[in-house]
Scaffold this active site. Structure first.
Site, PDB file in Angstrom:
ATOM      1  N   PRO A  64      -6.747   4.340   2.045  1.00  0.00           N
ATOM      2  CA  PRO A  64      -6.606   4.682   3.642  1.00  0.00           C
ATOM      3  C   PRO A  64      -6.247   3.121   4.041  1.00  0.00           C
ATOM      4  O   PRO A  64      -6.980   2.681   4.937  1.00  0.00           O
ATOM      5  CB  PRO A  64      -7.661   5.237   3.821  1.00  0.00           C
ATOM      6  CG  PRO A  64      -8.635   4.745   3.027  1.00  0.00           C
ATOM      7  CD  PRO A  64      -8.018   4.587   1.534  1.00  0.00           C
ATOM      8  N   CYS A  65      -5.283   2.585   3.866  1.00  0.00           N
ATOM      9  CA  CYS A  65      -4.841   1.203   4.456  1.00  0.00           C
ATOM     10  C   CYS A  65      -4.601   1.470   6.057  1.00  0.00           C
ATOM     11  O   CYS A  65      -4.738   0.195   6.702  1.00  0.00           O
ATOM     12  CB  CYS A  65      -3.319   0.895   3.897  1.00  0.00           C
ATOM     13  SG  CYS A  65      -2.247   1.960   3.863  1.00  0.00           S
ATOM     14  N   HIS A  66      -4.550   2.453   6.575  1.00  0.00           N
ATOM     15  CA  HIS A  66      -4.524   2.502   8.096  1.00  0.00           C
ATOM     16  C   HIS A  66      -5.808   2.242   8.891  1.00  0.00           C
ATOM     17  O   HIS A  66      -5.930   1.924  10.001  1.00  0.00           O
ATOM     18  CB  HIS A  66      -4.023   3.720   8.576  1.00  0.00           C
ATOM     19  CG  HIS A  66      -4.994   4.832   8.407  1.00  0.00           C
ATOM     20  ND1 HIS A  66      -4.881   5.476   6.904  1.00  0.00           N
ATOM     21  CD2 HIS A  66      -5.762   5.702   9.001  1.00  0.00           C
ATOM     22  CE1 HIS A  66      -5.763   6.564   6.841  1.00  0.00           C
ATOM     23  NE2 HIS A  66      -6.223   6.641   7.994  1.00  0.00           N
ATOM     24  N   CYS A 116       0.831  -1.318   0.204  1.00  0.00           N
ATOM     25  CA  CYS A 116      -0.056   0.058   0.083  1.00  0.00           C
ATOM     26  C   CYS A 116       0.817   1.331   0.042  1.00  0.00           C
ATOM     27  O   CYS A 116       1.046   1.773   1.083  1.00  0.00           O
ATOM     28  CB  CYS A 116      -0.826   0.132   1.297  1.00  0.00           C
ATOM     29  SG  CYS A 116      -2.074   1.340   1.200  1.00  0.00           S
TER      30      CYS A 116
END
Length: 105
Positions: free
Chosen positions: A54-56, A48
């Site tokens: 928004p991988c978080h 990512c």
DNA sequence: TATATGACAGCAT
DNA sequence: CATGCTGCCATAT
């Protein structure tokens, strides 16, 4: 560039997670059409780099923080979106989880 | 076509 | 609550 049909579906799904909400790797796998590919989703998140993904907001089952290249950063990003995050989990996970779960019939 | 690799999930201990 | 193990899977080699 990135290959993998599943990969594309995962990325577009993650892009739809609203600010301040989270989804588990398993949730994403399910929404992307492969209910048991949670682990594969993690592998995809590992790369990512796309800023519009928004991988978080993708965490582990039960509200656990899960992985990230830099966990302190992940916590900071989530907190910046209004979430309360302990060292290991997202507080009030059930209510912050996306999408809304279907009520049982 | 086969094997290795994990930002996982769920269950057992 | 922490560890460990098994099942599962898309991808890269």
């Amino acid at each position: 560039m990135s290959e993998g049909r599943f990969r594309q579906r995962v990325l577009s799904t993650v892009r739809r997670i609203p600010i301040g909400r989270v989804a588990t790797y398993g949730d994403i796998a399910r929404l992307a059409g492969r209910p048991r590919a949670a682990r594969a989703v993690g592998n995809i998140m590992r790369d990512c780099r796309a800023r519009d993904v928004p991988c978080h907001r993708v965490i582990a089952a039960g509200g656990a923080i899960g992985g990230y290249s830099d966990l302190p950063v992940k916590r900071a990003l989530l907190r910046a979106e209004g979430l309360i995050v302990t060292s290991t989990r997202v507080k009030d996970f059930a209510r912050k989880r996306w999408p809304e779960r279907r009520k049982r019939r």
